[in-house]
Design a protein around this motif. Structure first.
Motif, PDB file in Angstrom:
ATOM      1  N   ASP A  90      55.488  37.433  34.500  1.00 44.37           N
ATOM      2  CA  ASP A  90      56.569  36.435  34.532  1.00 44.37           C
ATOM      3  C   ASP A  90      56.007  35.022  34.588  1.00 44.37           C
ATOM      4  OD1 ASP A  90      58.381  38.521  34.539  1.00 44.37           O
ATOM      5  OD2 ASP A  90      58.670  38.487  36.713  1.00 44.37           O
ATOM      6  N   GLN A  91      54.807  34.870  35.116  1.00 43.50           N
ATOM      7  CA  GLN A  91      54.153  33.575  35.227  1.00 43.50           C
ATOM      8  C   GLN A  91      53.064  33.481  34.166  1.00 43.50           C
ATOM      9  OE1 GLN A  91      52.607  33.803  39.154  1.00 43.50           O
ATOM     10  NE2 GLN A  91      54.592  33.545  40.146  1.00 43.50           N
ATOM     11  N   THR A  92      52.677  32.248  33.846  1.00 42.84           N
ATOM     12  CA  THR A  92      51.583  32.067  32.906  1.00 42.84           C
ATOM     13  C   THR A  92      50.297  32.558  33.564  1.00 42.84           C
ATOM     14  OG1 THR A  92      52.655  30.154  31.942  1.00 42.84           O
ATOM     15  CG2 THR A  92      50.306  30.405  31.518  1.00 42.84           C
ATOM     16  N   GLN A  93      49.689  33.556  32.956  1.00 46.71           N
ATOM     17  CA  GLN A  93      48.435  34.110  33.452  1.00 46.71           C
ATOM     18  C   GLN A  93      47.572  34.498  32.262  1.00 46.71           C
ATOM     19  OE1 GLN A  93      48.102  36.273  37.229  1.00 46.71           O
ATOM     20  NE2 GLN A  93      50.126  37.032  36.701  1.00 46.71           N
ATOM     21  N   PHE A  94      46.281  34.651  32.541  1.00 44.96           N
ATOM     22  CA  PHE A  94      45.330  35.052  31.521  1.00 44.96           C
ATOM     23  C   PHE A  94      44.536  36.250  32.022  1.00 44.96           C
ATOM     24  CE2 PHE A  94      46.289  30.669  30.802  1.00 44.96           C
ATOM     25  CZ  PHE A  94      46.371  30.551  29.430  1.00 44.96           C
ATOM     26  N   ASN A  95      44.222  37.144  31.120  1.00 47.86           N
ATOM     27  CA  ASN A  95      43.347  38.270  31.410  1.00 47.86           C
ATOM     28  C   ASN A  95      41.999  37.989  30.765  1.00 47.86           C
ATOM     29  OD1 ASN A  95      45.314  39.774  32.784  1.00 47.86           O
ATOM     30  ND2 ASN A  95      46.124  40.541  30.868  1.00 47.86           N
ATOM     31  N   VAL A  96      40.940  38.282  31.499  1.00 50.81           N
ATOM     32  CA  VAL A  96      39.584  38.043  31.013  1.00 50.81           C
ATOM     33  C   VAL A  96      38.780  39.327  31.196  1.00 50.81           C
ATOM     34  CG1 VAL A  96      37.509  36.627  31.241  1.00 50.81           C
ATOM     35  CG2 VAL A  96      39.754  35.622  31.762  1.00 50.81           C
ATOM     36  N   GLY A  97      38.194  39.807  30.112  1.00 50.05           N
ATOM     37  CA  GLY A  97      37.303  40.959  30.182  1.00 50.05           C
ATOM     38  C   GLY A  97      35.909  40.501  30.557  1.00 50.05           C
ATOM     39  N   LEU A  98      35.309  41.166  31.527  1.00 50.64           N
ATOM     40  CA  LEU A  98      34.010  40.762  32.055  1.00 50.64           C
ATOM     41  C   LEU A  98      32.977  41.861  31.899  1.00 50.64           C
ATOM     42  CD1 LEU A  98      35.349  39.392  35.453  1.00 50.64           C
ATOM     43  CD2 LEU A  98      34.713  38.026  33.455  1.00 50.64           C
ATOM     44  N   GLN A  99      31.765  41.459  31.580  1.00 54.88           N
ATOM     45  CA  GLN A  99      30.620  42.368  31.617  1.00 54.88           C
ATOM     46  C   GLN A  99      29.718  41.896  32.750  1.00 54.88           C
ATOM     47  OE1 GLN A  99      28.287  42.466  28.030  1.00 54.88           O
ATOM     48  NE2 GLN A  99      26.744  43.789  28.922  1.00 54.88           N
ATOM     49  N   PHE A 100      29.445  42.792  33.698  1.00 52.91           N
ATOM     50  CA  PHE A 100      28.558  42.422  34.798  1.00 52.91           C
ATOM     51  C   PHE A 100      27.142  42.252  34.279  1.00 52.91           C
ATOM     52  CE2 PHE A 100      31.599  45.077  37.536  1.00 52.91           C
ATOM     53  CZ  PHE A 100      32.388  43.974  37.830  1.00 52.91           C
ATOM     54  N   LEU A 101      26.452  41.237  34.771  1.00 52.25           N
ATOM     55  CA  LEU A 101      25.056  41.020  34.401  1.00 52.25           C
ATOM     56  C   LEU A 101      24.113  41.730  35.359  1.00 52.25           C
ATOM     57  CD1 LEU A 101      25.291  37.275  33.364  1.00 52.25           C
ATOM     58  CD2 LEU A 101      25.302  39.299  31.900  1.00 52.25           C
ATOM     59  N   ALA A 102      24.629  42.131  36.508  1.00 45.77           N
ATOM     60  CA  ALA A 102      23.844  42.919  37.462  1.00 45.77           C
ATOM     61  C   ALA A 102      23.784  44.360  36.967  1.00 45.77           C
ATOM     62  CB  ALA A 102      24.478  42.868  38.853  1.00 45.77           C
ATOM     63  N   ASN A 103      22.666  45.010  37.208  1.00 40.33           N
ATOM     64  CA  ASN A 103      22.488  46.403  36.842  1.00 40.33           C
ATOM     65  C   ASN A 103      23.515  47.257  37.580  1.00 40.33           C
ATOM     66  OD1 ASN A 103      21.402  49.191  37.211  1.00 40.33           O
ATOM     67  ND2 ASN A 103      19.772  48.375  35.911  1.00 40.33           N
ATOM     68  N   ALA A 104      24.050  48.255  36.902  1.00 44.51           N
ATOM     69  CA  ALA A 104      25.060  49.126  37.510  1.00 44.51           C
ATOM     70  C   ALA A 104      24.552  49.828  38.769  1.00 44.51           C
ATOM     71  CB  ALA A 104      25.540  50.158  36.494  1.00 44.51           C
ATOM     72  N   LYS A 105      23.227  49.975  38.903  1.00 45.96           N
ATOM     73  CA  LYS A 105      22.657  50.627  40.086  1.00 45.96           C
ATOM     74  C   LYS A 105      22.241  49.626  41.164  1.00 45.96           C
ATOM     75  CE  LYS A 105      20.953  54.617  37.538  1.00 45.96           C
ATOM     76  NZ  LYS A 105      19.791  55.427  37.160  1.00 45.96           N
ATOM     77  N   SER A 106      22.544  48.346  40.956  1.00 44.98           N
ATOM     78  CA  SER A 106      22.151  47.324  41.938  1.00 44.98           C
ATOM     79  C   SER A 106      22.956  47.479  43.227  1.00 44.98           C
ATOM     80  CB  SER A 106      22.361  45.924  41.366  1.00 44.98           C
ATOM     81  OG  SER A 106      23.753  45.633  41.293  1.00 44.98           O
ATOM     82  N   PRO A 107      22.420  46.995  44.346  1.00 44.98           N
ATOM     83  CA  PRO A 107      23.145  47.092  45.619  1.00 44.98           C
ATOM     84  C   PRO A 107      24.510  46.396  45.573  1.00 44.98           C
ATOM     85  CG  PRO A 107      20.872  46.437  45.999  1.00 44.98           C
ATOM     86  CD  PRO A 107      21.079  46.436  44.518  1.00 44.98           C
ATOM     87  N   GLU A 108      24.608  45.269  44.849  1.00 40.81           N
ATOM     88  CA  GLU A 108      25.883  44.532  44.774  1.00 40.81           C
ATOM     89  C   GLU A 108      26.953  45.370  44.068  1.00 40.81           C
ATOM     90  OE1 GLU A 108      22.550  41.743  45.166  1.00 40.81           O
ATOM     91  OE2 GLU A 108      22.943  43.258  43.650  1.00 40.81           O
ATOM     92  N   ILE A 109      26.579  45.987  42.966  1.00 41.47           N
ATOM     93  CA  ILE A 109      27.558  46.787  42.222  1.00 41.47           C
ATOM     94  C   ILE A 109      27.933  48.041  43.006  1.00 41.47           C
ATOM     95  CG2 ILE A 109      27.991  48.081  40.094  1.00 41.47           C
ATOM     96  CD1 ILE A 109      28.014  45.018  39.732  1.00 41.47           C
ATOM     97  N   LYS A 110      26.973  48.644  43.687  1.00 41.76           N
ATOM     98  CA  LYS A 110      27.284  49.822  44.509  1.00 41.76           C
ATOM     99  C   LYS A 110      28.255  49.457  45.639  1.00 41.76           C
ATOM    100  CE  LYS A 110      23.205  52.596  43.560  1.00 41.76           C
ATOM    101  NZ  LYS A 110      22.017  53.256  44.096  1.00 41.76           N
ATOM    102  N   LEU A 111      28.039  48.310  46.293  1.00 36.19           N
ATOM    103  CA  LEU A 111      28.964  47.863  47.336  1.00 36.19           C
ATOM    104  C   LEU A 111      30.344  47.582  46.756  1.00 36.19           C
ATOM    105  CD1 LEU A 111      26.806  45.447  49.527  1.00 36.19           C
ATOM    106  CD2 LEU A 111      28.002  47.489  50.306  1.00 36.19           C
ATOM    107  N   LEU A 112      30.380  46.964  45.600  1.00 38.07           N
ATOM    108  CA  LEU A 112      31.642  46.659  44.951  1.00 38.07           C
ATOM    109  C   LEU A 112      32.392  47.933  44.567  1.00 38.07           C
ATOM    110  CD1 LEU A 112      33.346  44.272  44.131  1.00 38.07           C
ATOM    111  CD2 LEU A 112      32.112  44.190  41.977  1.00 38.07           C
ATOM    112  N   CYS A 113      31.668  48.944  44.123  1.00 34.87           N
ATOM    113  CA  CYS A 113      32.288  50.236  43.812  1.00 34.87           C
ATOM    114  C   CYS A 113      32.937  50.840  45.048  1.00 34.87           C
ATOM    115  CB  CYS A 113      31.256  51.210  43.245  1.00 34.87           C
ATOM    116  SG  CYS A 113      30.796  50.892  41.543  1.00 34.87           S
ATOM    117  N   LYS A 114      32.228  50.772  46.165  1.00 34.12           N
ATOM    118  CA  LYS A 114      32.785  51.322  47.403  1.00 34.12           C
ATOM    119  C   LYS A 114      34.028  50.549  47.830  1.00 34.12           C
ATOM    120  CE  LYS A 114      28.591  53.331  49.289  1.00 34.12           C
ATOM    121  NZ  LYS A 114      27.566  53.268  50.312  1.00 34.12           N
ATOM    122  N   GLU A 115      34.013  49.237  47.636  1.00 36.68           N
ATOM    123  CA  GLU A 115      35.167  48.402  47.990  1.00 36.68           C
ATOM    124  C   GLU A 115      36.359  48.717  47.076  1.00 36.68           C
ATOM    125  OE1 GLU A 115      36.857  45.311  50.405  1.00 36.68           O
ATOM    126  OE2 GLU A 115      34.986  46.392  50.602  1.00 36.68           O
ATOM    127  N   ALA A 116      36.080  48.930  45.791  1.00 35.47           N
ATOM    128  CA  ALA A 116      37.141  49.180  44.820  1.00 35.47           C
ATOM    129  C   ALA A 116      37.731  50.578  44.952  1.00 35.47           C
ATOM    130  CB  ALA A 116      36.606  48.978  43.403  1.00 35.47           C
TER     131      ALA A 116
END
Length: 143
Positions: free
Chosen positions: A102-128
């Motif tokens: 209903d509001q003006t919004q944009f969708n953006v597709g993102l590719q992570f630059l961190a390796n999928a096995k990196s600690p940051e991505i693993k933590l993010l997976c657990k959060e998601a």
């Protein structure tokens, strides 16, 4: 009928994110932050929704694609609160107006630059993934 050609399974999520333009050569953020939310997620990338495609007078998609030194820095607050954050570098791969909103919004597709096995991505997976079975399924489909 189209087939999904993604390299990893995506899951629907609602994760708040703070977005910065980041100059990787100078190792510095450029300007202010933009609030957004992650709508779907995989260990390789995500779809983000934002209320504007402009940040500090710069276009989120074209600024990054025109200058390889500029990336998006995504900052996530983990369940522990504001003192517990992780940053994940990403590059936009597509953007579009969200015509379903209903509001003006944009969708953006993102590719992570961190390796999928990196600690940051693993933590993010657990959060998601609030469901342990979903988390295991997400990793099994990727590797």
């Amino acid at each position: 009928m189209t087939s999904d050609k993604r390299r990893a399974k995506r899951i629907s999520v609602e994760l708040p994110v703070t977005v910065y333009l980041f100059d990787s050569r100078r190792k510095a953020r450029i300007g202010d932050a933009l609030a957004g939310r992650i709508k779907d997620f995989s260990p390789l990338g995500a779809a983000m929704s934002v209320v504007t495609i402009m940040l500090n007078g710069k276009h989120l998609f074209y600024t990054c694609t025109d200058n390889q030194d500029i990336v998006l820095e995504l900052e996530f607050e983990l369940g522990g609160g504001p003192d517990k954050t992780i940053s994940v570098p990403a590059t936009p791969v597509w953007f579009d107006r969200d015509l379903d909103s209903d509001q003006t919004q944009f969708n953006v597709g993102l590719q992570f630059l961190a390796n999928a096995k990196s600690p940051e991505i693993k933590l993010l997976c657990k959060e998601a993934c609030n469901d342990e079975k979903m988390l295991v399924s997400l990793w099994r489909k990727l590797f």
